[in-house]
Scaffold this active site. Structure first.
Site, PDB file in Angstrom:
ATOM      1  N   ALA A  63     -34.173  -5.515  64.915  1.00 51.97           N
ATOM      2  CA  ALA A  63     -35.530  -5.282  65.394  1.00 51.97           C
ATOM      3  C   ALA A  63     -35.459  -4.076  66.331  1.00 51.97           C
ATOM      4  CB  ALA A  63     -36.032  -6.508  66.129  1.00 51.97           C
ATOM      5  N   GLY A 108     -32.100  -8.439  63.385  1.00 48.07           N
ATOM      6  CA  GLY A 108     -33.186  -8.659  62.424  1.00 48.07           C
ATOM      7  C   GLY A 108     -32.838  -8.190  61.019  1.00 48.07           C
ATOM      8  N   GLU A 111     -30.990 -11.019  59.552  1.00 46.82           N
ATOM      9  CA  GLU A 111     -31.984 -12.083  59.331  1.00 46.82           C
ATOM     10  C   GLU A 111     -32.863 -11.791  58.117  1.00 46.82           C
ATOM     11  OE1 GLU A 111     -33.087 -11.684  63.517  1.00 46.82           O
ATOM     12  OE2 GLU A 111     -32.897 -13.850  63.699  1.00 46.82           O
ATOM     13  N   GLU A 131     -27.651 -10.183  69.288  1.00 41.98           N
ATOM     14  CA  GLU A 131     -28.754 -10.346  70.250  1.00 41.98           C
ATOM     15  C   GLU A 131     -28.335 -10.785  71.641  1.00 41.98           C
ATOM     16  OE1 GLU A 131     -28.881 -11.304  67.075  1.00 41.98           O
ATOM     17  OE2 GLU A 131     -30.860 -10.923  66.236  1.00 41.98           O
TER      18      GLU A 131
HETATM   19  N1  CO8 Z   1     -33.721  -0.471  67.647  1.00 41.26           N
HETATM   20  C1  CO8 Z   1     -34.134   0.761  68.005  1.00 41.26           C
HETATM   21  N2  CO8 Z   1     -33.426   1.863  67.747  1.00 41.26           N
HETATM   22  C2  CO8 Z   1     -32.257   1.727  67.118  1.00 41.26           C
HETATM   23  C3  CO8 Z   1     -31.757   0.482  66.725  1.00 41.26           C
HETATM   24  C4  CO8 Z   1     -32.550  -0.664  67.006  1.00 41.26           C
HETATM   25  N3  CO8 Z   1     -32.186  -1.901  66.637  1.00 41.26           N
HETATM   26  N4  CO8 Z   1     -30.564   0.650  66.135  1.00 41.26           N
HETATM   27  C5  CO8 Z   1     -30.322   1.971  66.153  1.00 41.26           C
HETATM   28  N5  CO8 Z   1     -31.324   2.634  66.746  1.00 41.26           N
HETATM   29  C6  CO8 Z   1     -31.461   4.069  66.981  1.00 41.26           C
HETATM   30  C7  CO8 Z   1     -30.558   4.536  68.112  1.00 41.26           C
HETATM   31  O1  CO8 Z   1     -31.175   4.303  69.368  1.00 41.26           O
HETATM   32  C8  CO8 Z   1     -30.411   6.003  67.795  1.00 41.26           C
HETATM   33  O2  CO8 Z   1     -31.563   6.666  68.200  1.00 41.26           O
HETATM   34  P1  CO8 Z   1     -31.448   8.155  68.891  1.00 41.26           P
HETATM   35  O3  CO8 Z   1     -30.903   9.024  67.795  1.00 41.26           O
HETATM   36  O4  CO8 Z   1     -32.858   8.476  69.248  1.00 41.26           O
HETATM   37  O5  CO8 Z   1     -30.524   8.019  70.037  1.00 41.26           O
HETATM   38  C9  CO8 Z   1     -30.404   6.026  66.263  1.00 41.26           C
HETATM   39  O6  CO8 Z   1     -30.974   4.778  65.847  1.00 41.26           O
HETATM   40  C10 CO8 Z   1     -29.027   6.129  65.673  1.00 41.26           C
HETATM   41  O7  CO8 Z   1     -28.242   5.102  66.235  1.00 41.26           O
HETATM   42  P2  CO8 Z   1     -26.812   5.367  66.944  1.00 41.26           P
HETATM   43  O8  CO8 Z   1     -26.745   6.750  67.509  1.00 41.26           O
HETATM   44  O9  CO8 Z   1     -26.569   4.235  67.887  1.00 41.26           O
HETATM   45  O10 CO8 Z   1     -25.854   5.285  65.666  1.00 41.26           O
HETATM   46  P3  CO8 Z   1     -24.336   4.826  65.644  1.00 41.26           P
HETATM   47  O11 CO8 Z   1     -23.834   5.139  64.292  1.00 41.26           O
HETATM   48  O12 CO8 Z   1     -23.596   5.336  66.816  1.00 41.26           O
HETATM   49  O13 CO8 Z   1     -24.417   3.216  65.814  1.00 41.26           O
HETATM   50  C11 CO8 Z   1     -25.267   1.003  65.388  1.00 41.26           C
HETATM   51  C12 CO8 Z   1     -25.045   2.420  64.827  1.00 41.26           C
HETATM   52  C13 CO8 Z   1     -23.926   0.318  65.612  1.00 41.26           C
HETATM   53  C14 CO8 Z   1     -26.096   0.256  64.356  1.00 41.26           C
HETATM   54  C15 CO8 Z   1     -26.030   1.109  66.732  1.00 41.26           C
HETATM   55  O14 CO8 Z   1     -27.162   1.926  66.555  1.00 41.26           O
HETATM   56  C16 CO8 Z   1     -26.487  -0.211  67.246  1.00 41.26           C
HETATM   57  O15 CO8 Z   1     -25.707  -0.960  67.805  1.00 41.26           O
HETATM   58  N6  CO8 Z   1     -27.804  -0.507  67.091  1.00 41.26           N
HETATM   59  C17 CO8 Z   1     -28.385  -1.716  67.622  1.00 41.26           C
HETATM   60  C18 CO8 Z   1     -27.997  -2.899  66.805  1.00 41.26           C
HETATM   61  C19 CO8 Z   1     -28.572  -4.154  67.391  1.00 41.26           C
HETATM   62  O16 CO8 Z   1     -28.274  -4.546  68.493  1.00 41.26           O
HETATM   63  N7  CO8 Z   1     -29.442  -4.790  66.620  1.00 41.26           N
HETATM   64  C20 CO8 Z   1     -30.077  -6.012  67.022  1.00 41.26           C
HETATM   65  C21 CO8 Z   1     -31.356  -5.713  67.695  1.00 41.26           C
HETATM   66  S1  CO8 Z   1     -32.099  -7.169  68.353  1.00 41.26           S
HETATM   67  C22 CO8 Z   1     -32.760  -7.938  67.044  1.00 41.26           C
HETATM   68  O17 CO8 Z   1     -32.681  -7.519  65.940  1.00 41.26           O
HETATM   69  C23 CO8 Z   1     -33.478  -9.194  67.363  1.00 41.26           C
HETATM   70  C24 CO8 Z   1     -34.221  -9.778  66.167  1.00 41.26           C
HETATM   71  C25 CO8 Z   1     -35.157 -10.842  66.634  1.00 41.26           C
HETATM   72  C26 CO8 Z   1     -36.256 -10.282  67.464  1.00 41.26           C
HETATM   73  C27 CO8 Z   1     -36.994 -11.329  68.161  1.00 41.26           C
HETATM   74  C28 CO8 Z   1     -38.189 -10.722  68.899  1.00 41.26           C
HETATM   75  C29 CO8 Z   1     -38.494 -11.358  70.136  1.00 41.26           C
END
Ligand code: CO8
Length: 257
Positions: A63, A108, A111, A131
């Site tokens: 998400a 997400g 999921e 998360e």
């Molecule tokens: N949300 C927003 N932006 C994201 C997300 C995300 N989940 N994942 C990646 N991005 C963005 C980064 O911020 C980055 O943006 P920018 O270029 O502007 O800095 C761009 O995508 C590229 O990402 P990275 O530079 O981080 O790329 P890497 O190759 O270094 O890393 C990863 C890739 C490992 C996937 C890394 O981006 C990461 O860890 N992302 C987050 C993953 C995560 O934690 N996901 C879970 C999110 S929480 C969730 O899903 C909860 C679901 C239920 C919600 C319930 C609601 C209440």
């Protein structure tokens, strides 16, 4: 027309590509609403839906964290409910849904894949529920579905540690059915879809309904449920066609009625 979804249909198989490349296809509420709208209006001629992510790096990276950052409790619950409802629509859709996981399936994203009927992935795929590292829990029904798919012990380890697992480990624990080189993933999904398309559509729909419904029922109730739906198959022309074709040694021509 959608802003974050690419849709292509061939031979009754629809491929839906989630496309928000700047955030690795992270799901914000606009994307979730588009996804819900797409499922609500899916064409009746579609027999199998394949869901994948844009690019070669990410299926869905979760998400959208920037959208969630400043939510209060009520807004968090509302956002979670939006995702959960859209994913449930996918889970109960009357046709099979194959997740072709082409990279990160985190939070997400994992999921979403779990709400699909079948998951296959590319060799670079990574699955995880990170998360708790963000101060939240899986909120799009991950605490429910992950334990069902891989067992309570492994689900708890993944959710408590937030660790991401690679494709080979996802295969080992049964989270995915098969792993392919990236370039072969969509071809493999389409091949599976074509096999499904050769079967009787109403029977597929009934089988999906039974498997989903019976999972949460007690044994006697599940068996009775299947028995009722089994009977309903005999009210279809496709049952007559399928059995007649077998007995007369020809290919069945199912008409979805
Ligand atoms: N949300 C927003 N932006 C994201 C997300 C995300 N989940 N994942 C990646 N991005 C963005 C980064 O911020 C980055 O943006 P920018 O270029 O502007 O800095 C761009 O995508 C590229 O990402 P990275 O530079 O981080 O790329 P890497 O190759 O270094 O890393 C990863 C890739 C490992 C996937 C890394 O981006 C990461 O860890 N992302 C987050 C993953 C995560 O934690 N996901 C879970 C999110 S929480 C969730 O899903 C909860 C679901 C239920 C919600 C319930 C609601 C209440």
């Amino acid at each position: 027309m959608y802003n974050f979804l690419k849709v292509s249909t061939e031979n009754a198989v629809c491929t839906l590509t989630i496309s928000a490349p700047k955030s690795l296809n992270a799901l914000n509420s606009n994307i979730l609403k588009e996804l819900g709208d797409f499922i609500d209006h899916i064409d009746e001629s579609i027999r199998v839906l394949i869901i994948t992510g844009d690019g070669e790096k990410s299926f869905v990276a979760g998400a959208d964290i920037s959208e969630m950052q400043n939510l209060n409790a009520e807004e968090g619950e509302t956002f979670g409910r939006l995702g959960a409802q859209v994913f449930r629509k996918i889970e109960v859709l009357g046709i099979p849904v194959i997740a072709a996981v082409n990279g990160f399936a985190l939070g997400g994203g994992c999921e979403l894949a779990m709400a699909c009927d079948i998951r296959i992935c590319s060799e670079n795929a990574k699955f995880g529920q990170p998360e708790v590292g963000l101060g939240i829990i899986p909120g799009f029904s991950g605490t429910y579905r992950l334990a069902k798919l891989v067992g309570m012990g492994y689900a708890k380890e993944m959710i408590y540690t937030g660790k991401a697992i690679r494709a080979d480990e996802a295969l080992r624990i049964g989270l995915v059915n098969a792993v392919y080189p990236q370039a072969e993933l969509l071809g493999a999904a389409n091949k599976m879809a074509a096999k499904i398309c050769a079967m009787a559509p109403i029977a597929i729909k009934y089988a999906k309904e039974c498997i989903n419904a019976e999972y949460d029922l007690a044994a006697d109730d599940a068996i009775a449920y299947e028995n009722k739906v089994f009977g309903k198959c005999f009210a279809t022309n496709d049952q007559k066609e399928g059995m007649t074709a077998f007995l007369t040694k020809r290919e069945a021509q199912f008409k979805n009625n």
